[in-house]
Design a protein around this motif. Structure first.
Motif, short mmCIF file in Angstrom:
data_model
loop_
_atom_site.label_atom_id
_atom_site.label_comp_id
_atom_site.label_asym_id
_atom_site.label_seq_id
_atom_site.Cartn_x
_atom_site.Cartn_y
_atom_site.Cartn_z
N UNK A 126 1.16 -1.27 -0.23
CA UNK A 126 -0.34 0.05 -0.30
C UNK A 126 0.88 1.03 -0.12
N UNK A 127 2.13 1.14 0.23
CA UNK A 127 2.56 2.69 -0.02
C UNK A 127 3.53 2.41 -1.16
N UNK A 128 3.21 4.05 -1.15
CA UNK A 128 3.91 4.23 -3.01
C UNK A 128 4.92 5.52 -2.62
N UNK A 129 5.50 5.27 -3.41
CA UNK A 129 7.35 6.22 -3.46
C UNK A 129 6.92 6.50 -5.10
N UNK A 130 7.92 8.30 -4.55
CA UNK A 130 8.11 8.74 -5.62
C UNK A 130 9.51 9.21 -5.00
N UNK A 131 10.23 9.29 -5.81
CA UNK A 131 11.97 9.88 -5.86
C UNK A 131 11.89 11.03 -7.57
#
Length: 763
Positions: free
Chosen positions: A228-233
């Motif tokens: 459920x965790x989203x990540x944006x770099x």
DNA sequence: GAGCACTGC
């Protein structure tokens, strides 16, 4: 997971209408008129819905009518490049767990993307937060303020920030949080799954700070655990592919790339025909050439350090005055402003002054800022049209063999050169003069500046990683893995400090040490100090050692500054001098001129005060008692004994009568730094810093008794492990003398403080 | 008898 069940805005709709988007139009009973987020389903939100919500009369998150200012700001936001890509963003964000995003300066990514995410995650309905990390405190603060204004909410409520010493958030209300990368890393130590967050955005990832690098490793692993965790770099263009590959969760797959064009002006780049033998001289010449021959516009010159900058400023000013004297009509007035971090804030503000006014009928004036790398990322100066880039900066290098970090003037990277050039194009088209050849740029400069993790002592980082539950440090999935020797050195130090046992497991002492925002040696010293009845004093010394140098020594008042320093100096050692300075500072707080008349930095001392208070809170949390003693002579002995418990690896022994010292075990020849306040040259000293300048020096030095080394750090001073030499023989003599006397004390270096406390209490 | 690129907890 059912979106409908999670979304309170859908609850009153019949099931067949859920997710269909709210009906449009406005009527008295139309729920969409009262509820801007009507029909929003977490993570399935479309750009059309968001645009409508932004145009709604009511604030989507507070349900209050929008202010007039909101509408004005919204008009400006609509012009940002990233705003035009909202559809594309929501499509990519909905479909992917990890996104790599590149956006040049002016794209609006730092302010807009976290807001876009908030409309999709709807964190406020699920008790979650969206986090966006920044490498610098000021950035976290100022961006949060801007975004709070854009969202028409009060800073610290729905939108907040969290930095060391300042938590501007409201639990339960804040759902969009800007924070420093180090702060998120701290949070991860106590909540390894980072469960509070629905999406984590790492901004400025290309800067490759230590904290961001570690976070990237943690988040990559966490993504597999938490679907459920989203990540944006978010990063600059040049690094995107590296991050895409790193975050590709399958063998060949790469994370998708979201690209936002920047909004800057073109910058024309010029190179020299031949390499310049003296870059400072060439830089001064170039600045004056610009002043004579180029159109109006301010100049930014990059040099490497304080002395070089002050020197260049004097020379530029002199030559510019010469030009005016020769022919008053040829050039306008010129001001030259130095910029580096240790400058007091008031003087730093001068860079924002308007250029000097023209003489009546004469050519316009020009402002020249001569700066360190601080102007490359941390500070932005508007109105710069010309950049002069000699191609050098001071960079940290770490030698794990002798455990020493030093600064070295080195060529910058291509990425850095590009960043510098970009500083000329912020307000209108500009020019960048590179004082090296195009060939050298292409073939000699490295693509990227080395990430910090490859240039640092990792003792702190390793302790954090172990605390985070990372068992195998060598096989941790780093973006760039540090040298094995650097890791070995860190593990060795932590083992000697008894923070890790022989198997590399965290000891109870190590677990407490990791909670203190300090280097492991300082943390150890502070935690054991109650055993020496001087934790109150050690707390002060620790705080003073954690802030920049408190002494000010202006070039034209060196004698006065030295005399002022002598008045506060304690001859037994620099650590006691620090204690004395702080105590005097506190006693004289009512006197606003006190720091100034004593040539002390009010800023650094205020910071020490702040750090001290924070450390004291940590001590309370972990039951480290705050104690002191009245017998001053005994106190001074005990303070130095506590120092040994943390810094027993930084001992030097006097050799001969020429003031030379030899560091224990490493056998480096060093001298006491001239700033050292000792009135004699003791045979054995403990030091805080090893600096490599005109020659190797040890700085922050105190006198110690060699017996203490065996008493408080027996495992390190096992002479069998020592290289042969005069130091070993001297230690051997002391050892033999001790053996003559009976008894011995427990090695505090390896005892566990909490157990020690329990023992005391049981008595 | 000399320094302190820049951040961060």
């Amino acid at each position: 997971m059912s979106g409908a069940r999670d979304n309170p805005y859908l609850a009153h709709l019949p099931p067949n209408q859920r997710g269909a988007g709210g009906p449009s139009g406005s009527g008295g009973n139309d729920p969409a008129a009262r509820e801007p987020l009507y029909g929003f389903m977490p993570r399935r939100v479309k750009a059309d819905q968001v645009r409508k919500a932004l145009d709604h009369d009511l604030n989507a998150f507070t349900k209050q009518p929008h202010s007039a200012q909101y509408k004005k700001i919204l008009e400006m936001r609509r012009k940002l490049p990233v705003y035009g890509q909202m559809d594309e963003f929501y499509e990519m964000f909905s479909k992917n767990q990890i996104i790599v995003m590149v956006g040049e300066t002016g794209s609006g990514k730092t302010t807009q993307i976290p807001q876009f995410v908030a409309y999709s995650d709807l964190p406020h309905t699920r008790g979650k937060l969206v986090a966006c990390t920044q490498p610098r405190r000021v950035a976290a603060m100022s961006v949060a303020k801007r975004v709070a204004d854009e969202m028409d909410v009060q800073l610290g409520r729905q939108v907040g920030y969290s930095i060391r010493f300042e938590d501007m958030t409201e639990p339960g209300t804040t759902f969009l949080k800007y924070m420093t990368d180090g702060m998120l890393l701290r949070e991860a130590m106590n909540d390894p799954n980072l469960d509070r967050y629905s999406t984590i955005i790492l901004d400025e990832a290309h800067e490759r700070t230590l904290a961001t690098d570690i976070l990237m490793g943690l988040l990559k692993a966490l993504a597999k655990k938490r679907s459920d965790l989203k990540i944006i770099i978010m990063s600059a263009t040049l690094d995107a592919l590296k991050f895409q590959k790193y975050f590709g969760l399958t063998e060949e797959g790469a994370a998708p790339l979201f690209k936002v064009p920047g909004r800057t002006h073109p910058v024309e780049v010029f190179y020299t025909q031949e390499p310049e033998p003296d870059y400072v001289e060439a830089a001064i010449r170039t600045v004056l050439m610009i002043h004579r021959a180029e159109d109006p516009g301010d100049v930014l010159l990059f040099l490497t350090g304080e002395e070089e900058i002050e020197d260049a400023c004097r020379k530029i000013k002199l030559e510019a005055d010469d030009l005016v004297n020769q022919d008053p009509d040829s050039v306008g007035p010129l001001v030259c402003i130095p910029l580096y971090s240790s400058l007091p804030p008031q003087q730093q503000q001068r860079i924002f002054d308007a250029p000097p006014a023209a003489r009546p009928g004469g050519p316009p004036g020009r402002k020249v800022v001569v700066s360190t790398n601080i102007a490359e990322t941390s500070l932005t100066i508007d109105g710069i049209v010309y950049v002069v880039d000699p191609g050098f900066s001071k960079q940290k290098v770490y030698n794990p063999r002798i455990r020493v970090e030093s600064l070295l003037v080195s060529p910058i990277s291509k990425a850095s050169a590009q960043q510098r050039a970009g500083r000329a194009g912020r307000t209108r088209p500009g020019k960048c003069f590179r004082l090296y050849t195009e060939k050298d740029f292409m073939s000699e400069l490295e693509e990227q500046t080395h990430p910090e993790i490859l240039k640092s002592n990792l003792a702190n980082t390793v302790l954090e990683l172990v605390k985070l539950g990372i068992k195998d440090l060598v096989r941790f999935d780093y973006v760039d893995a540090p040298a094995p020797e650097t890791l070995m050195r860190a593990l060795e130090l932590l083992n000697y400090l008894a923070a890790l046992d022989d198997e590399g497991n965290l000891t109870p002492l190590g677990a407490i040490m990791a909670e203190f925002p300090l280097d492991p040696q300082l943390a150890k010293m502070l935690i054991v100090s109650p055993e020496f009845k001087c934790s109150n004093e050690i707390l002060t010394i620790t705080a003073m050692l954690s802030v920049p140098n408190v002494w000010i020594r202006p070039n034209n008042q060196r004698r006065e500054a030295d005399a002022a320093k002598a008045l506060l100096t304690v001859p037994d050692g620099d650590h006691l001098t620090l204690l004395n300075v702080y105590n005097n500072y506190v006693q004289n707080k009512h006197d606003k001129n006190w720091t100034w008349t004593h040539y002390l930095s009010a800023r650094a001392l205020a910071q020490a005060d702040n750090v001290r208070a924070q450390l004291q809170r940590s001590m309370e949390r972990f039951d480290v008692d705050l104690v002191s003693m009245t017998d001053e002579r005994k106190l001074y002995v005990n303070i130095r004994q506590a120092l040994v418990c943390g810094f027993f690896m930084q001992i030097a022994h006097k050799e001969g009568e020429k003031g030379n010292y030899l560091t224990v075990k490493d056998n480096q020849v060093v001298a006491l730094h001239p700033s050292c306040g000792l009135d004699t040259q003791p045979e054995w000293v403990i030091f805080n810093e090893f600096v490599l300048t005109t020659r190797p020096y040890i700085r922050m030095v105190s006198d110690i008794r060699p017996e203490w080394l065996f008493e408080f750090a027996a495992s390190y001073f096992d002479l069998a492990s020592f290289p042969d030499g005069e130091t070993k023989r001297a230690l051997q003599r002391i050892m033999n003398k001790r053996a003559g006397k009976a008894g011995g004390r427990v090695d505090a270096g390896s005892s566990d403080v909490r157990d020690a406390k329990k023992r005391k209490k049981n008595k």
